[in-house]
Design a protein around this motif. Structure first.
Motif, PDB file in Angstrom:
ATOM      1  N   ILE A 118      63.383-101.393 -15.970  1.00 55.29           N
ATOM      2  CA  ILE A 118      64.440-100.859 -14.797  1.00 55.29           C
ATOM      3  C   ILE A 118      63.804-102.158 -13.695  1.00 55.29           C
ATOM      4  N   GLU A 119      62.495-101.886 -13.413  1.00 49.72           N
ATOM      5  CA  GLU A 119      62.031-102.855 -12.350  1.00 49.72           C
ATOM      6  C   GLU A 119      61.832-104.285 -12.507  1.00 49.72           C
ATOM      7  N   HIS A 184      73.235-101.598 -15.115  1.00 48.47           N
ATOM      8  CA  HIS A 184      73.130-100.660 -14.191  1.00 48.47           C
ATOM      9  C   HIS A 184      74.603-100.130 -13.812  1.00 48.47           C
ATOM     10  N   TYR A 185      74.739 -98.833 -13.876  1.00 51.49           N
ATOM     11  CA  TYR A 185      76.249 -98.334 -13.388  1.00 51.49           C
ATOM     12  C   TYR A 185      75.777 -97.406 -12.134  1.00 51.49           C
ATOM     13  N   PRO A 186      76.457 -97.828 -10.945  1.00 52.50           N
ATOM     14  CA  PRO A 186      76.180 -96.989  -9.931  1.00 52.50           C
ATOM     15  C   PRO A 186      77.207 -95.608  -9.645  1.00 52.50           C
ATOM     16  N   LEU A 223      67.788 -95.270 -19.939  1.00 48.81           N
ATOM     17  CA  LEU A 223      66.569 -95.660 -19.240  1.00 48.81           C
ATOM     18  C   LEU A 223      66.408 -94.468 -18.040  1.00 48.81           C
ATOM     19  N   ASN A 224      67.505 -93.544 -17.892  1.00 45.04           N
ATOM     20  CA  ASN A 224      67.072 -92.581 -16.760  1.00 45.04           C
ATOM     21  C   ASN A 224      68.123 -91.381 -17.297  1.00 45.04           C
ATOM     22  N   ASP A 225      67.789 -90.271 -16.476  1.00 45.86           N
ATOM     23  CA  ASP A 225      68.610 -89.017 -16.899  1.00 45.86           C
ATOM     24  C   ASP A 225      69.799 -89.093 -15.830  1.00 45.86           C
ATOM     25  N   VAL A 226      71.112 -89.096 -16.446  1.00 44.04           N
ATOM     26  CA  VAL A 226      72.300 -89.173 -15.599  1.00 44.04           C
ATOM     27  C   VAL A 226      72.770 -87.610 -15.055  1.00 44.04           C
ATOM     28  N   PRO A 227      72.562 -87.316 -13.700  1.00 47.22           N
ATOM     29  CA  PRO A 227      73.267 -85.871 -13.678  1.00 47.22           C
ATOM     30  C   PRO A 227      74.456 -85.360 -14.042  1.00 47.22           C
ATOM     31  N   GLU A 228      75.343 -86.455 -13.807  1.00 47.60           N
ATOM     32  CA  GLU A 228      76.829 -86.011 -14.324  1.00 47.60           C
ATOM     33  C   GLU A 228      77.652 -87.262 -14.635  1.00 47.60           C
ATOM     34  N   GLY A 229      78.465 -87.243 -15.879  1.00 47.74           N
ATOM     35  CA  GLY A 229      78.971 -88.339 -16.158  1.00 47.74           C
ATOM     36  C   GLY A 229      78.202 -89.338 -17.087  1.00 47.74           C
ATOM     37  N   ARG A 273      77.944 -88.508 -10.775  1.00 47.40           N
ATOM     38  CA  ARG A 273      76.906 -88.193  -9.774  1.00 47.40           C
ATOM     39  C   ARG A 273      75.518 -89.056 -10.103  1.00 47.40           C
ATOM     40  N   GLY A 274      74.906 -89.427  -9.290  1.00 45.10           N
ATOM     41  CA  GLY A 274      73.619 -90.192  -9.673  1.00 45.10           C
ATOM     42  C   GLY A 274      73.930 -91.773 -10.263  1.00 45.10           C
ATOM     43  N   GLU A 275      73.204 -92.252 -10.989  1.00 40.47           N
ATOM     44  CA  GLU A 275      73.385 -93.527 -11.539  1.00 40.47           C
ATOM     45  C   GLU A 275      72.942 -93.654 -13.032  1.00 40.47           C
ATOM     46  N   LYS A 276      73.332 -94.728 -13.430  1.00 41.39           N
ATOM     47  CA  LYS A 276      73.060 -94.833 -14.979  1.00 41.39           C
ATOM     48  C   LYS A 276      72.427 -96.303 -15.237  1.00 41.39           C
ATOM     49  N   TRP A 277      71.439 -96.117 -15.933  1.00 42.10           N
ATOM     50  CA  TRP A 277      70.670 -97.452 -16.562  1.00 42.10           C
ATOM     51  C   TRP A 277      70.512 -97.481 -18.051  1.00 42.10           C
ATOM     52  N   VAL A 278      70.975 -98.368 -18.595  1.00 40.80           N
ATOM     53  CA  VAL A 278      70.770 -98.408 -19.949  1.00 40.80           C
ATOM     54  C   VAL A 278      70.217 -99.854 -20.596  1.00 40.80           C
ATOM     55  N   VAL A 279      69.750 -99.958 -21.651  1.00 42.79           N
ATOM     56  CA  VAL A 279      69.141-101.289 -22.368  1.00 42.79           C
ATOM     57  C   VAL A 279      69.897-101.130 -23.718  1.00 42.79           C
ATOM     58  N   THR A 280      70.630-102.287 -23.869  1.00 44.34           N
ATOM     59  CA  THR A 280      71.332-102.445 -25.206  1.00 44.34           C
ATOM     60  C   THR A 280      70.713-103.704 -26.061  1.00 44.34           C
ATOM     61  N   LYS A 281      70.721-103.306 -27.223  1.00 43.68           N
ATOM     62  CA  LYS A 281      70.215-104.268 -28.267  1.00 43.68           C
ATOM     63  C   LYS A 281      71.434-104.424 -29.467  1.00 43.68           C
ATOM     64  N   TRP A 282      71.850-105.837 -29.489  1.00 42.47           N
ATOM     65  CA  TRP A 282      73.044-106.047 -30.497  1.00 42.47           C
ATOM     66  C   TRP A 282      72.263-107.069 -31.773  1.00 42.47           C
TER      67      TRP A 282
END
Length: 301
Positions: A118-119, A184-186, A223-229, A273-282
């Protein structure tokens, strides 16, 4: 054995109009059922139109064929068992399906690695784009209010370690993998239903397939826990995978005969609620050669 299903030109035009307007396949099937269309036929007709559009082929002309014999199940690339040794760590298999091949996995990335990714990604984020199916160009779309970036394959020590781990997990050569993408999904952001395989509807996609083959599988790691959705939703399978840090959703959609599986249609549900971070490999059928690399090779020849 097979069964021939016939449908009217009016139904065909209606389906094309609704798909152009962004209507989802389950909604179209439900509308057809209300009009008395047989359930199996409704699913097959809608699927035939979606598949044709995704593959750049002509839509059905009033006749489709339903095969009564069950198709053979695809052979999974993902190793069997409840735990998979992937290079430097053991991956837990929480659940799996074999037709289509899909699995939810744990312990793919640890907490420190998640934070480091993320950083590293944060200062390089740009508004995410969608590929226009007809032109092949990347365009910013308000249908996907996320931010993204790509790492180069084995860009640094951490990314190289992840690329090797995911290559072993996905059971294809390291060189077949595209560079890791971070999204990153706000709050409020999500994505529309889409396929990860490349539809040959434009020159850019056709050239990419010619260079590297089709995409065959995807691994989305949270990459993180998403509280909701923020679930990864598969509307044609009735399945949603919750975004939990370190876990991943793996799915296959391309076989060794170049065929793709439209059931891999998926979306990111809006983050409520919160935000979402993911890393994708194709991963591709062959060594991945990006357009800029191909241009350099051509210029040097």
């Amino acid at each position: 054995m097979s069964t021939v299903v016939r449908f009217s030109p009016d139904l065909g035009r209606w389906l094309e109009h609704k798909l152009d307007a962004g209507q989802l396949p389950p909604t179209l099937v439900a509308a057809m059922l209300k009009q008395g269309v047989n359930e199996r036929a409704a699913h097959a007709i809608v699927a035939a139109f979606v598949d044709a559009r995704q593959q750049g082929a002509a839509v059905p002309d009033g006749v489709i064929e339903l095969h009564d014999d069950a198709p053979s199940r695809p052979t999974a690339r993902l190793a069997p068992g409840t735990r998979i040794l992937a290079a430097d760590r053991e991956i837990a298999v929480h659940s799996r399906g074999d037709d289509p091949v899909l699995a939810t996995l744990g312990n793919v990335v640890d907490a420190d690695e998640c934070q480091a990714i993320i950083e590293m990604a944060r200062p390089r984020l740009r508004p995410s784009t969608l590929v226009d199916l007809m032109s092949g160009r990347d365009v910013v779309s308000d249908k996907r209010a996320s931010w993204g970036m790509f790492f180069r394959l084995c860009e640094n020590d951490l990314i190289a370690r992840l690329d090797r781990r995911l290559s072993a997990l996905m059971n294809l050569p390291l060189e077949n993998g595209e560079g890791l993408q971070v999204l990153h999904y706000p709050t409020g952001a999500g994505s529309e239903p889409h396929h990860d395989y490349l539809a040959p509807t434009n020159a850019a996609n056709r050239e990419s397939i010619a260079r590297s083959g089709q995409r065959v599988s995807t691994l989305v790691t949270y990459l993180n826990d998403v509280p909701e959705g923020g679930q990864t939703v598969f509307p044609r399978l009735g399945l949603a995978v919750s975004p939990i840090r370190g876990n991943a959703c793996y799915f296959e959609y391309g076989d060794d005969r170049g065929r793709v599986d439209a059931r891999s249609l998926h979306a990111s549900a809006p983050v409520t609620r919160g935000e979402k971070w993911v890393v994708t490999k194709w991963v591709r059928e062959r060594r991945f050669v990006a357009a800029d690399e191909a241009a350099k090779l051509f210029a040097g020849s």
